[in-house]
Design a protein around this motif. Structure first.
Motif, PDB file in Angstrom:
ATOM      1  N   PHE A 133       0.837  -1.198   0.000  1.00  0.00           N
ATOM      2  CA  PHE A 133       0.000   0.000   0.000  1.00  0.00           C
ATOM      3  C   PHE A 133       0.871   1.247   0.000  1.00  0.00           C
ATOM      4  O   PHE A 133       1.802   1.366   0.808  1.00  0.00           O
ATOM      5  N   SER A 134       0.601   2.178  -0.909  1.00  0.00           N
ATOM      6  CA  SER A 134       1.269   3.471  -0.953  1.00  0.00           C
ATOM      7  C   SER A 134       2.790   3.302  -0.998  1.00  0.00           C
ATOM      8  O   SER A 134       3.318   2.707  -1.934  1.00  0.00           O
ATOM      9  N   THR A 135       3.516   3.751   0.025  1.00  0.00           N
ATOM     10  CA  THR A 135       4.964   3.541   0.065  1.00  0.00           C
ATOM     11  C   THR A 135       5.295   2.058   0.022  1.00  0.00           C
ATOM     12  O   THR A 135       6.297   1.657  -0.574  1.00  0.00           O
ATOM     13  N   GLY A 136       4.457   1.246   0.631  1.00  0.00           N
ATOM     14  CA  GLY A 136       4.660  -0.204   0.601  1.00  0.00           C
ATOM     15  C   GLY A 136       4.586  -0.780  -0.794  1.00  0.00           C
ATOM     16  O   GLY A 136       5.196  -1.814  -1.088  1.00  0.00           O
ATOM     17  N   GLY A 137       3.840  -0.111  -1.679  1.00  0.00           N
ATOM     18  CA  GLY A 137       3.814  -0.540  -3.073  1.00  0.00           C
ATOM     19  C   GLY A 137       5.163  -0.326  -3.728  1.00  0.00           C
ATOM     20  O   GLY A 137       5.622  -1.128  -4.549  1.00  0.00           O
ATOM     21  N   GLY A 138       5.836   0.760  -3.349  1.00  0.00           N
ATOM     22  CA  GLY A 138       7.198   0.986  -3.826  1.00  0.00           C
ATOM     23  C   GLY A 138       8.151  -0.056  -3.278  1.00  0.00           C
ATOM     24  O   GLY A 138       9.053  -0.528  -3.983  1.00  0.00           O
ATOM     25  N   GLU A 139       7.953  -0.419  -2.035  1.00  0.00           N
ATOM     26  CA  GLU A 139       8.785  -1.453  -1.410  1.00  0.00           C
ATOM     27  C   GLU A 139       8.648  -2.784  -2.147  1.00  0.00           C
ATOM     28  O   GLU A 139       9.639  -3.467  -2.412  1.00  0.00           O
ATOM     29  N   VAL A 140       7.419  -3.143  -2.496  1.00  0.00           N
ATOM     30  CA  VAL A 140       7.177  -4.381  -3.239  1.00  0.00           C
ATOM     31  C   VAL A 140       7.824  -4.313  -4.616  1.00  0.00           C
ATOM     32  O   VAL A 140       8.477  -5.259  -5.071  1.00  0.00           O
ATOM     33  N   ALA A 141       7.661  -3.168  -5.295  1.00  0.00           N
ATOM     34  CA  ALA A 141       8.245  -3.008  -6.626  1.00  0.00           C
ATOM     35  C   ALA A 141       9.771  -3.109  -6.571  1.00  0.00           C
ATOM     36  O   ALA A 141      10.395  -3.806  -7.381  1.00  0.00           O
ATOM     37  N   ARG A 142      10.383  -2.440  -5.620  1.00  0.00           N
ATOM     38  CA  ARG A 142      11.835  -2.468  -5.522  1.00  0.00           C
ATOM     39  C   ARG A 142      12.329  -3.851  -5.089  1.00  0.00           C
ATOM     40  O   ARG A 142      13.398  -4.298  -5.523  1.00  0.00           O
ATOM     41  N   TYR A 143      11.548  -4.560  -4.275  1.00  0.00           N
ATOM     42  CA  TYR A 143      11.911  -5.931  -3.902  1.00  0.00           C
ATOM     43  C   TYR A 143      12.000  -6.805  -5.151  1.00  0.00           C
ATOM     44  O   TYR A 143      12.982  -7.533  -5.347  1.00  0.00           O
TER      45      TYR A 143
END
Length: 313
Positions: A133-143
């Motif tokens: 979610f939100s910043t967490g979506g970036g975290e998933v993408a970068r993972y």
């Protein structure tokens, strides 16, 4: 000291002595030996990550990454729903947020992604559905960009920041730097008030005509934000706004669902959800009409069902 005072003092001493004796004689609580670090995972650079692990341990795994400046508590509605439907659900507090350590350095997307990898590998999770979610979506993408999809079955981006929030020559549809400078200024001036203002206004859409603000949701957002480190959340503003996830999204090779509200005032859908859905091959986009940024709460029943349907596909 008169006789009445002496009698009262003697009685107090007798009660104290009997209480102390009873406490000494009583057995320790059954959970006294449980180590306090049983819900923590250590990263390579010494950060302690708090995590939740709910539901049946043999169930299919769904892992959640939360938004700024929140914690894994922000996923509780989705986690409870999926756990009750037989899924093992896991969510950690990002470094610097919630109950995790507050390191001075490493408050960037590469570290966030590597921390997620540490959680997944330490718990030996396989065929994971990653939900950010939100910043967490970036975290998933970068993972996925850094670690691939060897352990990933599916991905979900909810109100997520990718491909990039900041307006640049290569990203003309993004938000101008002044928006994020304003957030930084607010954080430095009075971050407690900043969190109240965000929650009372655009996050849940409570600033829209006819909206009925929930003080409970406002309080929850504020409480989670204030648990996080000041330096960590300040640094994270650059992490979620300036990071370009375009190449990360191009590495997605698993079924992907993008969910976004078309009245998201914080992460506008055109430059985020719609753009991400175009970059991820075969991605499915679901638009929540009139929905704000915080749909994990404002539209939790619909979101829960959409997640379950996608996971079951």
């Amino acid at each position: 000291m008169n006789s009445i005072t002496r009698s009262f003092a003697t009685a107090l001493l007798a009660v104290a002595a009997s209480t102390a004796f009873a406490a000494a004689a009583a057995p320790p609580p059954a959970n006294a030996a449980v180590p306090p670090t049983s819900s923590y995972i250590a990263t390579g650079d010494g950060v302690q990550l708090y995590y939740k692990d709910w539901g049946p341990k043999d169930g299919p795994v769904v892992a959640f990454s939360h938004g700024w400046p929140l914690s894994s508590d922000s996923w509780e509605s989705q986690m409870l729903f999926l756990a009750e439907n037989g899924y093992r659900v896991i969510a950690h507090d990002r470094r610097g947020h919630g109950r995790s350590s507050q390191p001075w350095d490493g408050n960037d997307m590469d570290h966030y992604a590597d921390d997620l990898a540490t959680v997944i590998e330490t718990l030996d999770l396989k065929d994971v559905v990653l939900v950010g979610f939100s910043t967490g979506g970036g975290e998933v993408a970068r993972y996925i960009g850094r670690h691939g999809t060897g352990r990933v079955k599916k991905a979900v981006l909810v109100s997520a920041v990718p491909p990039q929030m900041l307006k640049t020559p290569s990203n003309p549809g993004g938000l101008p730097i002044e928006v994020f400078d304003g957030i930084r200024a607010g954080a430095q001036a009075n971050r407690s008030q900043l969190y109240l203002d965000i929650a009372s206004g655009p996050f849940f859409g409570f600033n829209r005509p006819g909206a009925k603000p929930s003080q409970g949701l406002i309080n929850s957002f504020w409480a989670q934000g204030m648990m996080a480190g000041h330096k960590n959340t300040y640094d994270s503003i650059a992490a979620f706004s300036a990071t370009d996830f375009t190449e990360d999204l191009k590495r997605f090779d698993v079924p992907t669902l993008v969910i976004h509200g078309d009245d998201d005032q914080l992460v506008p859908i055109d430059a985020s959800g719609k753009a991400s859905a175009k970059l991820v091959k075969g991605a499915k986009l679901i638009v929540y009409a009139g929905a704000p940024h915080g749909i994990t709460d404002t539209h939790k029943d619909r979101l829960n069902q959409d997640l379950l349907d996608f996971i079951k596909e």
